[in-house]
Motif scaffolding. Structure first.
Motif, mmCIF file in Angstrom:
data_model
loop_
_atom_site.group_PDB
_atom_site.id
_atom_site.type_symbol
_atom_site.label_atom_id
_atom_site.label_comp_id
_atom_site.label_asym_id
_atom_site.label_seq_id
_atom_site.Cartn_x
_atom_site.Cartn_y
_atom_site.Cartn_z
ATOM 1 N N ASP A 170 0.804 -1.218 0.000
ATOM 2 C CA ASP A 170 0.000 0.000 0.000
ATOM 3 C C ASP A 170 0.839 1.272 0.000
ATOM 4 O O ASP A 170 0.308 2.369 0.138
ATOM 5 N N SER A 171 2.170 1.161 -0.148
ATOM 6 C CA SER A 171 2.998 2.359 -0.290
ATOM 7 C C SER A 171 3.083 2.816 -1.744
ATOM 8 O O SER A 171 3.582 3.894 -2.035
ATOM 9 N N SER A 172 2.622 1.989 -2.652
ATOM 10 C CA SER A 172 2.596 2.336 -4.069
ATOM 11 C C SER A 172 1.259 3.002 -4.384
ATOM 12 O O SER A 172 0.226 2.637 -3.823
ATOM 13 N N PRO A 173 1.189 4.004 -5.273
ATOM 14 C CA PRO A 173 2.270 4.502 -6.137
ATOM 15 C C PRO A 173 3.027 5.702 -5.578
ATOM 16 O O PRO A 173 3.812 6.294 -6.295
ATOM 17 N N VAL A 174 2.772 6.077 -4.308
ATOM 18 C CA VAL A 174 3.400 7.279 -3.761
ATOM 19 C C VAL A 174 4.920 7.210 -3.843
ATOM 20 O O VAL A 174 5.587 8.191 -4.175
ATOM 21 N N ASN A 175 5.507 6.021 -3.557
ATOM 22 C CA ASN A 175 6.975 5.940 -3.557
ATOM 23 C C ASN A 175 7.572 6.012 -4.954
ATOM 24 O O ASN A 175 8.785 5.980 -5.103
ATOM 25 N N MET A 222 -0.002 14.877 9.785
ATOM 26 C CA MET A 222 0.592 16.057 9.167
ATOM 27 C C MET A 222 -0.443 17.169 8.946
ATOM 28 O O MET A 222 -0.090 18.343 8.875
ATOM 29 N N GLU A 223 -1.697 16.805 8.860
ATOM 30 C CA GLU A 223 -2.754 17.804 8.679
ATOM 31 C C GLU A 223 -2.800 18.745 9.874
ATOM 32 O O GLU A 223 -2.856 19.969 9.717
ATOM 33 N N GLY A 261 -1.214 12.997 1.649
ATOM 34 C CA GLY A 261 -0.186 13.796 2.287
ATOM 35 C C GLY A 261 -0.544 14.233 3.685
ATOM 36 O O GLY A 261 0.262 14.858 4.376
ATOM 37 N N ARG A 262 -1.736 13.886 4.139
ATOM 38 C CA ARG A 262 -2.195 14.371 5.445
ATOM 39 C C ARG A 262 -1.662 13.558 6.614
ATOM 40 O O ARG A 262 -1.856 13.938 7.769
ATOM 41 N N GLY A 305 -1.430 22.452 9.852
ATOM 42 C CA GLY A 305 -2.605 23.303 9.998
ATOM 43 C C GLY A 305 -3.377 23.511 8.718
ATOM 44 O O GLY A 305 -4.089 24.507 8.552
ATOM 45 N N ARG A 306 -3.267 22.554 7.782
ATOM 46 C CA ARG A 306 -4.027 22.650 6.538
ATOM 47 C C ARG A 306 -4.168 21.267 5.927
ATOM 48 O O ARG A 306 -3.457 20.326 6.286
ATOM 49 N N LYS A 307 -5.127 21.155 4.997
ATOM 50 C CA LYS A 307 -5.398 19.872 4.363
ATOM 51 C C LYS A 307 -4.772 19.750 2.977
ATOM 52 O O LYS A 307 -4.558 18.646 2.481
ATOM 53 N N ASP A 308 -4.514 20.886 2.330
ATOM 54 C CA ASP A 308 -4.028 20.873 0.948
ATOM 55 C C ASP A 308 -2.509 20.681 0.915
ATOM 56 O O ASP A 308 -1.747 21.617 0.688
ATOM 57 N N LEU A 309 -2.075 19.455 1.121
ATOM 58 C CA LEU A 309 -0.650 19.155 1.171
ATOM 59 C C LEU A 309 -0.141 18.450 -0.083
ATOM 60 O O LEU A 309 1.053 18.217 -0.232
#
Length: 384
Positions: A242-247, A296-297, A270-271, A301-305
């Motif tokens: 489940d780390s794909s496709p981010v990596n 990380m959200e 990214g949150r 302090g934001r959601k758009d990461l």
């Protein structure tokens, strides 16, 4: 002597040993860990590691593009920035920072007298102000790309190892052990195995783990046989499914905690940062499980990461995944994650306990995480 009154470390309970070690300075504690492997494990034990000495100047080593000085950016607010950490290394006209591992630093150097195609390396221990020059190796012209990796863990062995991957017309792998005096060459190295300088790597329990292009980790074992001119063996393991496709679009990060391999990577939104652990590695079951999620959200302090680029002409609008931050270092023992914030162009640290972000410095140059080691470098072996 009355043997019944003999007291040895083997007869002391763990609680008593930890109580004794907790009274040492951090420098002396590090030396004790190197002398007795069982004591090193206490640092990763959740019941003990908070009691043990932890005052240490952890930091980030980096070098500007002009190949100038190699400073250490301290992660301790009390220490500030420490310049000239490699000041005791003999002066070279060109000193290039390549890698660091568990307190040792690897550099490549040359002078105006260095013959073309000759590559020279020096391994340094900044904490003890020691350095060791490695034998020359021939890698071809500077136009060829190579990746050089340092492997060292004083709790496993006093020796260090250098892997030099040459991506030239003839792919080969050169390996050096401080227990020997020459480079070993694997001239049958698979040219399909490629990776970049930034790819995650870790030396754990005598195994060198390096993420290669794709969804796999390259593992080297049997490094101790290099002292007898025997090449180590290698194999690959898969990263969490489940780390794909981010990596495919960003680098994760390895860490060792409680003697177990961990892997951290942002999730698709990214949150959060997902931390996996490789369970039952000793039995080769190789099963990744999720250890925790780091929020990380809330930290940013934001959601758009995360944002997407298109795939070019007539390409999909959400083809290329981008994240506002990148993981540089994961240190679960010190409950610390080091990040580069690509939006503010700053280095920041994330405290796992509090969930807070703290600014370290401006700039997001390539950095390597550094923790000092107070064990001495192994003596130079004479050439045969």
């Amino acid at each position: 002597m009355d043997l019944r009154k003999e007291v040895t470390a083997a007869k002391l309970t763990d609680d008593l040993v930890v109580d004794i070690l907790s009274r040492l300075t951090y420098k002396d504690f590090c030396r004790c860990k190197c002398a007795y492997k069982a004591w090193s494990a206490f640092s990763s034990d959740p019941d003990y590691h908070k009691k043990l000495p932890k005052k240490v100047t952890t930091g980030l080593l980096y070098q500007a593009r002009d190949k100038s000085a190699i400073p250490l950016v301290s992660l301790s607010r009390d220490d500030g920035e420490i310049d000239g950490i490699l000041a005791d290394v003999p002066h070279y006209e060109h000193l290039e920072f390549l890698d660091c591992c568990n307190g040792l630093v690897l550099c490549k150097y040359k002078s105006s007298y260095t013959s073309p195609g000759i590559c020279r390396f020096v391994v340094c221990n900044p904490a003890t102000r020691e350095w060791r020059v490695l034998p020359d190796t021939f890698v071809g012209t500077d136009s060829y790309r190579h990746t050089t990796i340092l492997a060292f863990d004083p709790s496993w062995s006093p020796h260090f190892y250098v892997f030099n991957f040459s991506h030239s017309l003839v792919d080969k792998l050169e390996m050096f052990s401080s227990g020997g005096s020459t480079w070993l060459v694997d001239d049958k190295w698979d040219p399909e195995i490629t990776f970049s300088w930034r790819k995650p790597q870790l030396f754990l329990n005598g195994m060198l783990c390096v993420q290669i292009d794709g969804q796999q980790v390259l593992v080297f074992e049997g490094l101790e046989t290099m002292s007898y001119d025997i090449l180590p063996y290698h194999y690959t393991i898969d990263l969490p499914f489940d780390s794909s496709p981010v990596n495919s679009f960003t680098d994760g990060c390895f860490d060792k905690f409680s003697g177990i391999l961990h892997y951290a990577l942002p999730d698709r939104s990214g949150r959060s940062i997902i931390v996996w652990t490789l369970d039952d590695y000793a039995h080769r079951l190789l099963h990744w499980t999720v250890k925790c999620h780091l929020n990380m959200e809330d930290a940013f302090g934001r959601k758009d990461l995360v944002y997407y680029d298109n795939g070019g002409i007539s390409g999909a609008s959400d083809w290329f995944w981008n994240c506002d931050y990148r993981i540089l270092a994961l240190d679960l023992e010190r409950e610390l994650v080091v990040l580069s914030d690509n939006k503010t162009m700053k280095l920041i640290s994330y405290n796992i306990s509090t969930g807070e972000l703290n600014e370290i410095r401006d700039g997001i140059e390539e950095h390597r995480y550094y923790v000092p080691c107070y064990s001495e470098l192994p003596a130079q072996e004479p050439s045969v």
